[in-house]
Design an enzyme around this catalytic site. Structure first.
Site, PDB file in Angstrom:
ATOM      1  N   LYS A  10     -31.892 -22.330 -12.849  1.00 32.06           N
ATOM      2  CA  LYS A  10     -30.484 -22.313 -13.251  1.00 32.06           C
ATOM      3  C   LYS A  10     -30.355 -22.048 -14.751  1.00 32.06           C
ATOM      4  CE  LYS A  10     -28.260 -25.393 -15.005  1.00 32.06           C
ATOM      5  NZ  LYS A  10     -27.748 -26.655 -15.497  1.00 32.06           N
ATOM      6  N   ASP A  56     -25.211 -23.810 -10.489  1.00 34.33           N
ATOM      7  CA  ASP A  56     -25.233 -25.221 -10.900  1.00 34.33           C
ATOM      8  C   ASP A  56     -24.451 -26.017  -9.861  1.00 34.33           C
ATOM      9  OD1 ASP A  56     -22.568 -24.778 -11.313  1.00 34.33           O
ATOM     10  OD2 ASP A  56     -22.542 -25.508 -13.380  1.00 34.33           O
TER      11      ASP A  56
END
Ligand code: SF4
Length: 213
Positions: free
Chosen positions: A121, A139
């Site tokens: 991420k 996320d």
């Protein structure tokens, strides 16, 4: 799978209402954003933005951070969640930058993930925001909103990322990441989504079934 027509409706709505979304993290250079994104895990951007000025004044470069111990970094980030771990991640990341990349933040997501404390991420946020790579970072907001809207039924961030890549063409992926984050932060919040104020409800699978979870 979400129909093309519904995805087009979602994209059109975002294009009209959020034409130029961006990160709410404040940063001056790739290193500064990398530090901020590492600190932002399970912490608000507002809190991170209050923390980074003093931290980056004391450790303004990867060289300076790499020369520090986690104990020296800790006092600057103690108001952030998980400060012990994050102090170790920051010093490890900086040493990785020095050892592997000559002190420069790499643009390739795979290279970024070679740095301690940098997962998929974080790597995708940096690659997308700083280097305009056509990747989506998933996320907690992106994961939740994608599933609620019906853009994905994926049970892992990677599965959701793969579905989003099918829905959003490469040139829209950077914006899509911010669209979904901002929508999750202000409208489709985790505990109490504001469905009555949501412009996406007509394309939202959860709204249609009233099964908000
Ligand atoms: S209608 Fe409700 S559940 Fe669906 S995206 Fe909007 S706020 Fe979220």
């Amino acid at each position: 799978m979400k129909s093309r027509k519904e995805v087009d409706g979602i994209v059109s709505w975002f294009m009209k209402n959020m034409p130029d979304p961006g990160s709410e993290l404040q940063y001056a250079d790739p290193y500064g954003l990398l530090v901020a994104v590492i600190l932002s895990a399970q912490c608000t951007d507002k809190r991170v933005n209050m923390t980074t000025p003093a931290l980056l004044e004391r450790f303004p470069t990867p060289q300076a951070m790499a020369a520090a111990t986690a104990e020296e970094v800790f006092p600057y980030i103690k108001s952030i969640s998980y400060p012990n771990n994050k102090a170790r991640h920051l010093t490890g990341m900086a040493r990785g930058l020095m050892d592997k990349f000559g002190g420069r933040v790499p643009s390739d997501p795979e290279d970024l993930q070679k740095l301690p404390g940098v997962g998929r991420k974080t790597a995708h946020v940096i690659a997308s925001v700083v280097f305009h790579k056509e990747v989506i970072a998933v996320d907690t907001h992106v994961f939740r909103i994608s599933r609620r809207l019906g853009l994905s039924k994926g049970k892992t961030p990677l599965a959701v990322e793969n579905d989003l890549n099918r829905h959003f063409p490469p040139e829209l992926r950077g914006r899509a990441h911010h669209w979904l984050i901002l929508h999750g932060r202000y409208i489709c919040t985790a505990r109490k989504p504001k469905c009555d104020a949501c412009g996406l409800s007509r394309w939202c699978d959860t709204f249609k079934t009233r099964d908000v979870s």
